[in-house]
Design an enzyme around this catalytic site. Structure first.
Site, PDB file in Angstrom:
ATOM      1  N   GLY A  37       0.740  -1.143  -0.074  1.00 12.91           N
ATOM      2  CA  GLY A  37       0.003  -0.086   0.105  1.00 12.91           C
ATOM      3  C   GLY A  37       0.896   1.360   0.087  1.00 12.91           C
ATOM      4  O   GLY A  37       0.522   2.310   0.544  1.00 12.91           O
ATOM      5  N   MET A  57      -4.461  -6.277  -7.029  1.00 17.33           N
ATOM      6  CA  MET A  57      -3.925  -7.080  -7.963  1.00 17.33           C
ATOM      7  C   MET A  57      -5.055  -8.270  -8.724  1.00 17.33           C
ATOM      8  O   MET A  57      -4.605  -9.454  -8.936  1.00 17.33           O
ATOM      9  CB  MET A  57      -2.645  -8.081  -7.576  1.00 17.33           C
ATOM     10  CG  MET A  57      -1.579  -6.969  -7.158  1.00 17.33           C
ATOM     11  SD  MET A  57      -0.963  -6.011  -8.424  1.00 17.33           S
ATOM     12  CE  MET A  57      -0.091  -7.407  -9.441  1.00 17.33           C
ATOM     13  N   ARG A  58      -6.117  -7.633  -8.501  1.00 17.08           N
ATOM     14  CA  ARG A  58      -7.200  -8.311  -9.132  1.00 17.08           C
ATOM     15  C   ARG A  58      -7.851  -7.736 -10.589  1.00 17.08           C
ATOM     16  O   ARG A  58      -8.023  -6.476 -10.299  1.00 17.08           O
ATOM     17  CB  ARG A  58      -8.157  -8.435  -8.185  1.00 17.08           C
ATOM     18  CG  ARG A  58      -7.744  -9.420  -6.848  1.00 17.08           C
ATOM     19  CD  ARG A  58      -7.986 -11.065  -7.253  1.00 17.08           C
ATOM     20  NE  ARG A  58      -9.407 -11.187  -7.284  1.00 17.08           N
ATOM     21  CZ  ARG A  58      -9.915 -12.288  -7.426  1.00 17.08           C
ATOM     22  NH1 ARG A  58      -8.966 -13.374  -7.961  1.00 17.08           N
ATOM     23  NH2 ARG A  58     -11.456 -12.655  -7.815  1.00 17.08           N
ATOM     24  N   ASN A  94      -6.658   4.171 -11.720  1.00 18.13           N
ATOM     25  CA  ASN A  94      -5.512   3.316 -11.541  1.00 18.13           C
ATOM     26  C   ASN A  94      -4.200   3.918 -11.892  1.00 18.13           C
ATOM     27  O   ASN A  94      -4.157   4.790 -12.423  1.00 18.13           O
ATOM     28  CB  ASN A  94      -5.776   2.091 -12.293  1.00 18.13           C
ATOM     29  CG  ASN A  94      -4.616   0.901 -12.131  1.00 18.13           C
ATOM     30  OD1 ASN A  94      -4.457   0.814 -10.980  1.00 18.13           O
ATOM     31  ND2 ASN A  94      -4.185   0.427 -13.037  1.00 18.13           N
ATOM     32  N   HIS A 123      -0.400   2.815 -12.932  1.00 17.59           N
ATOM     33  CA  HIS A 123       0.273   1.678 -13.939  1.00 17.59           C
ATOM     34  C   HIS A 123       1.815   2.303 -13.857  1.00 17.59           C
ATOM     35  O   HIS A 123       1.929   3.316 -14.584  1.00 17.59           O
ATOM     36  CB  HIS A 123      -0.295   1.598 -15.120  1.00 17.59           C
ATOM     37  CG  HIS A 123      -0.016   0.370 -15.999  1.00 17.59           C
ATOM     38  ND1 HIS A 123       0.139  -0.875 -15.480  1.00 17.59           N
ATOM     39  CD2 HIS A 123       1.194   0.262 -16.918  1.00 17.59           C
ATOM     40  CE1 HIS A 123       0.810  -1.830 -16.288  1.00 17.59           C
ATOM     41  NE2 HIS A 123       1.326  -1.000 -17.294  1.00 17.59           N
ATOM     42  N   ASP A 129      -5.772  -1.492 -18.268  1.00 13.98           N
ATOM     43  CA  ASP A 129      -4.748  -0.750 -18.610  1.00 13.98           C
ATOM     44  C   ASP A 129      -5.019   0.268 -19.866  1.00 13.98           C
ATOM     45  O   ASP A 129      -4.065   0.649 -20.493  1.00 13.98           O
ATOM     46  CB  ASP A 129      -3.362  -1.163 -18.634  1.00 13.98           C
ATOM     47  CG  ASP A 129      -3.076  -1.899 -17.197  1.00 13.98           C
ATOM     48  OD1 ASP A 129      -3.533  -1.542 -16.395  1.00 13.98           O
ATOM     49  OD2 ASP A 129      -2.278  -2.806 -17.453  1.00 13.98           O
ATOM     50  N   ALA A 148       8.189   8.655  -8.404  1.00 10.41           N
ATOM     51  CA  ALA A 148       7.372   9.276  -9.285  1.00 10.41           C
ATOM     52  C   ALA A 148       5.820   9.215  -9.227  1.00 10.41           C
ATOM     53  O   ALA A 148       4.869   9.924  -9.202  1.00 10.41           O
ATOM     54  CB  ALA A 148       7.633   9.299 -10.886  1.00 10.41           C
ATOM     55  N   GLU A 149       5.498   7.816  -8.935  1.00  8.49           N
ATOM     56  CA  GLU A 149       3.861   7.466  -8.681  1.00  8.49           C
ATOM     57  C   GLU A 149       3.587   8.057  -7.743  1.00  8.49           C
ATOM     58  O   GLU A 149       2.328   8.468  -7.559  1.00  8.49           O
ATOM     59  CB  GLU A 149       4.124   5.739  -8.547  1.00  8.49           C
ATOM     60  CG  GLU A 149       4.442   4.968  -9.847  1.00  8.49           C
ATOM     61  CD  GLU A 149       4.326   3.499  -9.407  1.00  8.49           C
ATOM     62  OE1 GLU A 149       3.500   3.183  -8.414  1.00  8.49           O
ATOM     63  OE2 GLU A 149       5.220   2.497  -9.880  1.00  8.49           O
TER      64      GLU A 149
END
Length: 204
Positions: free
Chosen positions: A16, A93-94, A110, A112, A148, A176-177
């Site tokens: 998380g 992850m689903r 989301n 990615h 995605d 960066a995320e």
């Protein structure tokens, strides 16, 4: 008069770290959202412990032994009961069912670890390095039924150094995320965009 903040549920499967970045960004006085629930498909997800320590409500339901649609329905119920108006996927992850996605169309985001549309799915850093790309990066996008592939809300390129391993690149992309996700989420909820409406700055 106190600002009314948009209520966000974050869905996780593991540590998380992006959830934590969203949560700590929400502590700023001018942040337009608050985290009202952290939901996980793994009761052992470390992110749940952090959320609890930070005073955020949590919900955990293992997907093991459940049909995907049943699990999604239970998650949807918990999220709606929390009062959440938006969902942020942060290492969840689903693959969600089209039925779940349609219920939250335009209100679920989301993050990615690639510069979409490049490298959807897994092993993004290995693939970017193997292709000889100059940059990897991160993308925040709206969620659609196709993996995605939703409208892009923001991207940050991250340079690939000559001797980078996938782990080296992943570590820099994660920085960066953590910066990009909260900015994109804040901008999205501030627009209050109804499902299906074109977003300002949408690139595709």
């Amino acid at each position: 008069m106190a600002q009314v903040r948009a209520k966000v549920a974050v869905m996780i499967s593991g540590s998380g770290t992006n959830m934590a970045a969203l949560l700590y960004a929400s502590r700023a006085e001018d942040c337009p959202y608050e985290i009202v629930l952290v939901a996980a498909n793994d009761p052992e997800a470390k992110g749940l412990r952090l959320a609890e320590a930070e005073g955020v409500a949590t919900y955990a339901l293992s997907h093991k032994g459940m049909k995907r649609a049943e699990h999604d329905m239970a998650m949807d119920t918990a999220i709606r009961e929390s009062g959440a108006q938006w969902i942020a996927l942060a290492g969840y992850m689903r693959i969600l069912t089209p039925e779940f996605v349609s219920k939250w169309e335009g209100r679920m985001v989301n993050i990615h670890p690639s510069l979409l549309p490049k490298y959807t799915g897994l092993h993004t850093h290995e693939r970017a390095i193997a292709a000889g790309d100059s940059h990897g990066g991160v993308t925040v996008h709206l969620v659609t039924a196709e993996l995605d592939d939703g409208p892009i809300l923001g991207q940050t390129p991250v340079a690939i150094l000559p001797d980078d391993t996938p782990e080296d690149l992943a570590a820099r992309v994660l920085i960066a995320e953590h910066q990009l996700y909260s900015r994109c989420l804040a901008r999205l909820v501030s627009q209050g965009t109804p499902a299906g409406q074109k977003l300002a700055g949408q690139t595709r």
